[in-house]
Design a protein around this motif. Structure first.
Motif, PDB file in Angstrom:
ATOM      1  N   ALA A  68       0.569  -1.076   0.022  1.00 50.17           N
ATOM      2  CA  ALA A  68       0.108  -0.113  -0.037  1.00 50.17           C
ATOM      3  C   ALA A  68       0.731   1.106   0.053  1.00 50.17           C
ATOM      4  O   ALA A  68       0.665   2.169  -0.754  1.00 50.17           O
ATOM      5  N   ALA A  69       2.101   1.229   0.780  1.00 52.20           N
ATOM      6  CA  ALA A  69       2.813   2.648   0.850  1.00 52.20           C
ATOM      7  C   ALA A  69       3.568   3.018  -0.533  1.00 52.20           C
ATOM      8  O   ALA A  69       3.714   3.903  -0.700  1.00 52.20           O
ATOM      9  N   ALA A  70       3.342   1.712  -1.364  1.00 58.61           N
ATOM     10  CA  ALA A  70       4.134   2.206  -2.687  1.00 58.61           C
ATOM     11  C   ALA A  70       3.130   2.559  -3.694  1.00 58.61           C
ATOM     12  O   ALA A  70       3.641   2.849  -5.025  1.00 58.61           O
ATOM     13  N   ARG A  71       1.796   2.567  -3.291  1.00 61.88           N
ATOM     14  CA  ARG A  71       0.809   2.756  -4.442  1.00 61.88           C
ATOM     15  C   ARG A  71       0.371   4.296  -4.568  1.00 61.88           C
ATOM     16  O   ARG A  71      -0.537   4.468  -4.997  1.00 61.88           O
ATOM     17  N   ARG A  72       1.478   5.133  -4.211  1.00 62.56           N
ATOM     18  CA  ARG A  72       0.948   6.537  -4.281  1.00 62.56           C
ATOM     19  C   ARG A  72      -0.069   6.902  -5.266  1.00 62.56           C
ATOM     20  O   ARG A  72       0.279   6.657  -6.401  1.00 62.56           O
ATOM     21  N   ARG A  73      -1.121   7.534  -4.592  1.00 62.33           N
ATOM     22  CA  ARG A  73      -1.890   8.012  -5.731  1.00 62.33           C
ATOM     23  C   ARG A  73      -2.331   7.345  -7.191  1.00 62.33           C
ATOM     24  O   ARG A  73      -2.358   7.767  -7.970  1.00 62.33           O
ATOM     25  N   GLY A  74      -2.179   5.991  -7.002  1.00 62.47           N
ATOM     26  CA  GLY A  74      -2.704   5.270  -8.170  1.00 62.47           C
ATOM     27  C   GLY A  74      -1.892   5.346  -9.224  1.00 62.47           C
ATOM     28  O   GLY A  74      -1.898   4.914 -10.303  1.00 62.47           O
ATOM     29  N   HIS A  75      -0.613   5.787  -9.137  1.00 62.35           N
ATOM     30  CA  HIS A  75       0.649   5.738 -10.063  1.00 62.35           C
ATOM     31  C   HIS A  75       1.063   4.398 -10.682  1.00 62.35           C
ATOM     32  O   HIS A  75       1.089   4.057 -11.846  1.00 62.35           O
ATOM     33  N   VAL A  76       0.640   3.469  -9.828  1.00 62.43           N
ATOM     34  CA  VAL A  76       1.335   2.038 -10.357  1.00 62.43           C
ATOM     35  C   VAL A  76       0.085   1.542 -11.258  1.00 62.43           C
ATOM     36  O   VAL A  76       0.618   1.114 -12.424  1.00 62.43           O
ATOM     37  N   ALA A  77      -1.062   1.832 -10.818  1.00 59.94           N
ATOM     38  CA  ALA A  77      -2.085   1.438 -11.859  1.00 59.94           C
ATOM     39  C   ALA A  77      -2.112   2.173 -13.049  1.00 59.94           C
ATOM     40  O   ALA A  77      -2.353   1.532 -14.191  1.00 59.94           O
ATOM     41  N   THR A  78      -1.805   3.420 -13.102  1.00 60.65           N
ATOM     42  CA  THR A  78      -1.488   4.503 -14.292  1.00 60.65           C
ATOM     43  C   THR A  78      -0.564   3.659 -15.204  1.00 60.65           C
ATOM     44  O   THR A  78      -0.954   3.515 -16.274  1.00 60.65           O
ATOM     45  N   ARG A  79       0.361   3.285 -14.789  1.00 63.63           N
ATOM     46  CA  ARG A  79       1.673   2.844 -15.382  1.00 63.63           C
ATOM     47  C   ARG A  79       1.159   1.418 -16.226  1.00 63.63           C
ATOM     48  O   ARG A  79       1.345   1.100 -17.375  1.00 63.63           O
ATOM     49  N   VAL A  80       0.766   0.481 -15.461  1.00 59.40           N
ATOM     50  CA  VAL A  80       0.372  -0.806 -15.803  1.00 59.40           C
ATOM     51  C   VAL A  80      -0.933  -0.607 -16.651  1.00 59.40           C
ATOM     52  O   VAL A  80      -1.002  -1.225 -18.021  1.00 59.40           O
ATOM     53  N   PHE A  81      -1.879   0.301 -16.524  1.00 59.82           N
ATOM     54  CA  PHE A  81      -2.793   0.421 -17.603  1.00 59.82           C
ATOM     55  C   PHE A  81      -2.205   1.012 -19.124  1.00 59.82           C
ATOM     56  O   PHE A  81      -2.698   0.568 -20.060  1.00 59.82           O
ATOM     57  N   GLN A  82      -1.365   1.996 -18.614  1.00 59.72           N
ATOM     58  CA  GLN A  82      -0.789   2.509 -20.052  1.00 59.72           C
ATOM     59  C   GLN A  82       0.215   1.481 -20.807  1.00 59.72           C
ATOM     60  O   GLN A  82       0.022   1.526 -22.039  1.00 59.72           O
ATOM     61  N   ALA A  83       0.706   0.849 -20.149  1.00 56.35           N
ATOM     62  CA  ALA A  83       1.472  -0.201 -20.804  1.00 56.35           C
ATOM     63  C   ALA A  83       0.748  -1.372 -21.487  1.00 56.35           C
ATOM     64  O   ALA A  83       0.864  -1.563 -22.749  1.00 56.35           O
ATOM     65  N   LEU A  84      -0.511  -1.649 -20.983  1.00 59.66           N
ATOM     66  CA  LEU A  84      -1.261  -2.582 -21.771  1.00 59.66           C
ATOM     67  C   LEU A  84      -1.927  -1.829 -23.007  1.00 59.66           C
ATOM     68  O   LEU A  84      -2.109  -2.333 -24.035  1.00 59.66           O
ATOM     69  N   ARG A  85      -2.361  -0.712 -22.634  1.00 58.80           N
ATOM     70  CA  ARG A  85      -2.989   0.169 -23.822  1.00 58.80           C
ATOM     71  C   ARG A  85      -1.830   0.055 -24.986  1.00 58.80           C
ATOM     72  O   ARG A  85      -2.319   0.044 -26.348  1.00 58.80           O
ATOM     73  N   VAL A  86      -0.763   0.750 -24.759  1.00 64.22           N
ATOM     74  CA  VAL A  86       0.439   0.664 -25.725  1.00 64.22           C
ATOM     75  C   VAL A  86       0.685  -0.545 -26.249  1.00 64.22           C
ATOM     76  O   VAL A  86       0.476  -0.576 -27.709  1.00 64.22           O
ATOM     77  N   VAL A  87       0.468  -1.520 -25.735  1.00 64.56           N
ATOM     78  CA  VAL A  87       0.707  -3.219 -26.483  1.00 64.56           C
ATOM     79  C   VAL A  87      -0.811  -3.324 -27.114  1.00 64.56           C
ATOM     80  O   VAL A  87      -0.369  -3.821 -28.422  1.00 64.56           O
ATOM     81  N   VAL A  88      -1.676  -3.325 -26.624  1.00 60.41           N
ATOM     82  CA  VAL A  88      -2.855  -3.543 -27.358  1.00 60.41           C
ATOM     83  C   VAL A  88      -3.240  -2.699 -28.592  1.00 60.41           C
ATOM     84  O   VAL A  88      -3.644  -3.399 -29.607  1.00 60.41           O
ATOM     85  N   ASN A  89      -2.679  -1.766 -28.632  1.00 50.74           N
ATOM     86  CA  ASN A  89      -2.997  -0.776 -29.912  1.00 50.74           C
ATOM     87  C   ASN A  89      -1.749  -0.600 -30.778  1.00 50.74           C
ATOM     88  O   ASN A  89      -1.700   0.230 -31.491  1.00 50.74           O
ATOM     89  N   ASP A  90      -0.708  -1.350 -30.342  1.00 48.76           N
ATOM     90  CA  ASP A  90       0.672  -1.423 -30.986  1.00 48.76           C
ATOM     91  C   ASP A  90       1.312  -0.127 -31.276  1.00 48.76           C
ATOM     92  O   ASP A  90       1.573   0.057 -32.275  1.00 48.76           O
ATOM     93  N   GLU A  91       1.059   0.582 -30.060  1.00 49.84           N
ATOM     94  CA  GLU A  91       1.490   2.038 -30.385  1.00 49.84           C
ATOM     95  C   GLU A  91       2.844   2.525 -30.662  1.00 49.84           C
ATOM     96  O   GLU A  91       3.136   3.502 -31.432  1.00 49.84           O
ATOM     97  N   GLU A  92       3.873   1.470 -30.239  1.00 53.93           N
ATOM     98  CA  GLU A  92       5.231   1.860 -30.407  1.00 53.93           C
ATOM     99  C   GLU A  92       5.489   1.817 -31.988  1.00 53.93           C
ATOM    100  O   GLU A  92       6.090   2.559 -32.720  1.00 53.93           O
TER     101      GLU A  92
END
Ligand code: SAM
Length: 359
Positions: A239-263
């Protein structure tokens, strides 16, 4: 490793199909053979409803419009979205036509409505911007392309549409496809990935400390909804490392990038944009995370140096040919006023380059 994520995403060609207009208004028949419709495939009725609500405030609008500075010809808006930038460009440059591309059927419908007052000065095209050259060339009728705009990522309506799975703020099926008519959803991607592939993906997107633990937790859970994914992430990160949803933000962004082949889309899209521009034409690119901005910056600087390897203080003797002029070194950022008005402008980085007139 069960296979390359991008090649899996790309397994279906990015050709666009027109949306079926069957009596049920069901878009699922536009899915590739063998792919089950996602549980929340958008129906025609829902799609029309969403286009009514499609509101996206264009980021750095004045800066984008000023950067284009074109008298005539065509501007390609490669990320049309709700056509906020395009409408402003048509207003400001009355001799200009827009060819707008988006891979999201709901965005295209919203853009058509927004651009309707400009009559035949705009054309809306279905597809992805990596295919921009093929999509656009047949539509120009030899009119020069003076500008290409790429406003990367997702739009506010895509993020705020609770049913599309882009945001951890809403519980929804884990989809995340911009083009809802084809390709793997995020849930399908996770189900076919292995723990090493996911860990690498999360690491690449800035989640270095807990990437392995998150990947193991996600594979164990095989989430099919956003809230299941959030729970899997939370189980892996103290919990201490989950500052204001940042971890979830990055995980969601990573999945979005791969699902849409953004790179791959970005690299191919930048090349395609340059191949379309007339000499003197302007490339305007706005990105929203540092990985994307690095690619754009490198692309523009390499175009400017032509890949020159000579010491910077000496004249070039290596034969490199500079094709781009970076009109302003350093990215343009949104003002604090704009960020206050539109928090999504906070991470925007705008870069501009001009295709040189070769002697
Ligand atoms: C940030 S929004 C653009 C907003 C737009 N400038 C406006 O003012 O309304 C990005 C849009 O680009 C689309 N998009 C993202 N990547 C794409 C790609 N590779 N090919 C085509 N469209 C893409 C998304 O579907 C989304 O509608």
């Amino acid at each position: 490793m069960k296979g390359d994520a991008h090649s899996r995403v790309k397994r279906w060609p990015w050709t666009m199909r027109s949306l079926p207009t069957n009596p049920n208004g069901d878009f699922s028949s536009a899915l590739p053979l063998g792919v089950a419709p996602s549980p929340h495939s958008v129906t025609l009725v829902e799609g029309l409803q969403m286009t009514q609500d499609f509101v996206h405030e264009p980021v750095l609008a004045a800066e984008v419009v000023n950067a284009m500075a074109v008298e005539d010809g065509i501007i390609v808006d490669a990320t049309l979205g709700g056509a906020g930038h395009s409408a402003l460009l048509l207003e400001r440059y009355p001799q200009v036509r827009i060819i707008g591309i988006d891979r999201d059927p709901i965005a295209r419908e919203a853009a058509r409505r927004r651009l309707a007052p400009y009559g035949d000065r705009s054309t809306v095209v279905a597809g992805d911007f990596a295919s921009m050259a093929t999509l656009v060339r047949p539509l120009t009728h030899d009119v020069p392309i003076r500008g290409v705009l790429m406003d990367l990522g997702v739009s506010s309506p895509q993020l705020d549409d609770g049913s599309r799975g882009f945001s951890f703020r809403y519980d929804a099926p884990l989809d995340m496809r911009m083009d809802t008519t084809q390709g793997e959803t995020a849930a399908q991607y996770i189900a076919s990935a292995d723990v090493y592939e996911l860990a690498d993906l999360f690491r690449e997107h800035g989640e270095s400390r807990f990437a392995g633990a998150i990947a193991r937790s996600v594979i164990a859970a095989l989430p099919t909804t956003t809230s299941e994914l959030v729970s899997a992430v939370e189980r892996a990160v103290p919990a201490a490392a989950r500052r204001r949803g940042h971890v979830a933000t990055r995980v969601f962004q990573a999945l979005r990038v791969v699902v849409n082949d953004e790179e791959a889309q970005l690299r191919e899209g930048l090349d395609a944009a340059i191949s379309l521009l007339a000499p003197g034409g302007v490339l305007v690119v706005m990105s929203y995370h540092s990985g994307e901005d690095k690619v754009v910056k490198k692309f523009m600087l390499e175009g400017e140096s032509g890949g020159c390897t000579c010491p910077p203080q000496l004249p070039c003797v290596c034969g490199a040919i500079s094709t781009l002029e970076v009109t302003r070194h350093g990215a343009i950022l949104a003002s604090s006023d704009e960020v206050e008005r539109n928090p999504r402008a906070r991470s925007a980085r705008l870069r501009i380059a001009r295709l040189k007139e070769l002697a």
